[in-house]
Design a protein around this motif. Sequence first.
Motif, PDB file in Angstrom:
ATOM      1  N   SER A   1      50.951  -5.271   1.808  1.00 57.17           N
ATOM      2  CA  SER A   1      52.400  -5.145   1.976  1.00 57.17           C
ATOM      3  C   SER A   1      53.202  -5.716   0.806  1.00 57.17           C
ATOM      4  N   CYS A   2      52.715  -6.773   0.177  1.00 56.48           N
ATOM      5  CA  CYS A   2      53.472  -7.423  -0.900  1.00 56.48           C
ATOM      6  C   CYS A   2      53.091  -6.930  -2.290  1.00 56.48           C
ATOM      7  N   ALA A   3      51.862  -6.488  -2.459  1.00 56.03           N
ATOM      8  CA  ALA A   3      51.408  -6.077  -3.790  1.00 56.03           C
ATOM      9  C   ALA A   3      51.034  -4.604  -3.864  1.00 56.03           C
TER      10      ALA A   3
ATOM     11  N   LEU B   1      53.351 -10.704 -10.324  1.00 52.85           N
ATOM     12  CA  LEU B   1      54.470 -10.448  -9.417  1.00 52.85           C
ATOM     13  C   LEU B   1      53.981 -10.216  -7.991  1.00 52.85           C
ATOM     14  N   GLY B   2      52.848  -9.571  -7.849  1.00 54.17           N
ATOM     15  CA  GLY B   2      52.258  -9.386  -6.528  1.00 54.17           C
ATOM     16  C   GLY B   2      51.887 -10.714  -5.890  1.00 54.17           C
TER      17      GLY B   2
ATOM     18  N   LEU C   1      53.254 -13.602  -6.583  1.00 56.01           N
ATOM     19  CA  LEU C   1      54.513 -14.264  -6.227  1.00 56.01           C
ATOM     20  C   LEU C   1      55.047 -13.753  -4.893  1.00 56.01           C
ATOM     21  N   GLY C   2      54.967 -12.454  -4.679  1.00 54.77           N
ATOM     22  CA  GLY C   2      55.412 -11.880  -3.412  1.00 54.77           C
ATOM     23  C   GLY C   2      54.591 -12.370  -2.241  1.00 54.77           C
TER      24      GLY C   2
ATOM     25  N   ALA D   1      55.537 -16.024  -1.594  1.00 54.52           N
ATOM     26  CA  ALA D   1      56.852 -16.112  -0.947  1.00 54.52           C
ATOM     27  C   ALA D   1      56.769 -15.759   0.535  1.00 54.52           C
ATOM     28  N   GLU D   2      56.001 -14.742   0.861  1.00 55.33           N
ATOM     29  CA  GLU D   2      55.866 -14.350   2.269  1.00 55.33           C
ATOM     30  C   GLU D   2      55.101 -15.400   3.063  1.00 55.33           C
TER      31      GLU D   2
ATOM     32  N   GLU E   1      51.116 -20.195  -6.836  1.00 56.07           N
ATOM     33  CA  GLU E   1      51.392 -19.070  -7.729  1.00 56.07           C
ATOM     34  C   GLU E   1      50.293 -18.888  -8.769  1.00 56.07           C
TER      35      GLU E   1
END
Length: 86
Positions: free
Chosen positions: A17-19, A41-42, A44-45, A48-49, A63
């Motif tokens: 879902s995030c990456a 970036l994936g 990081l997402g 964050a979730e 991270e």
Amino acid sequence: MAESRITIEEQVELISSCAGIRTDVGTASSQTFDELGVDSLGVLGIVAEIERRTGLKLGADAEQAPSPAALMALVNGDVPVHMEGA
């Protein structure tokens, strides 16, 4: 209080879902984020979730986690983290 542990199954869902990367439990358990095709970036997402779901403040250590297994160990208490607002 939010659940502060995550499972490998949740990691697989977050990777998707995030990456935007499809994987399975066995693969996510044994490979690095790079091997899975998850870029920074994936990650990081995903972090964050996890922070949103658990209420934990994971920070730079999360991270920089090299793999889903390492990130899960951090979240699940094998490595110290700080509670949000603590």
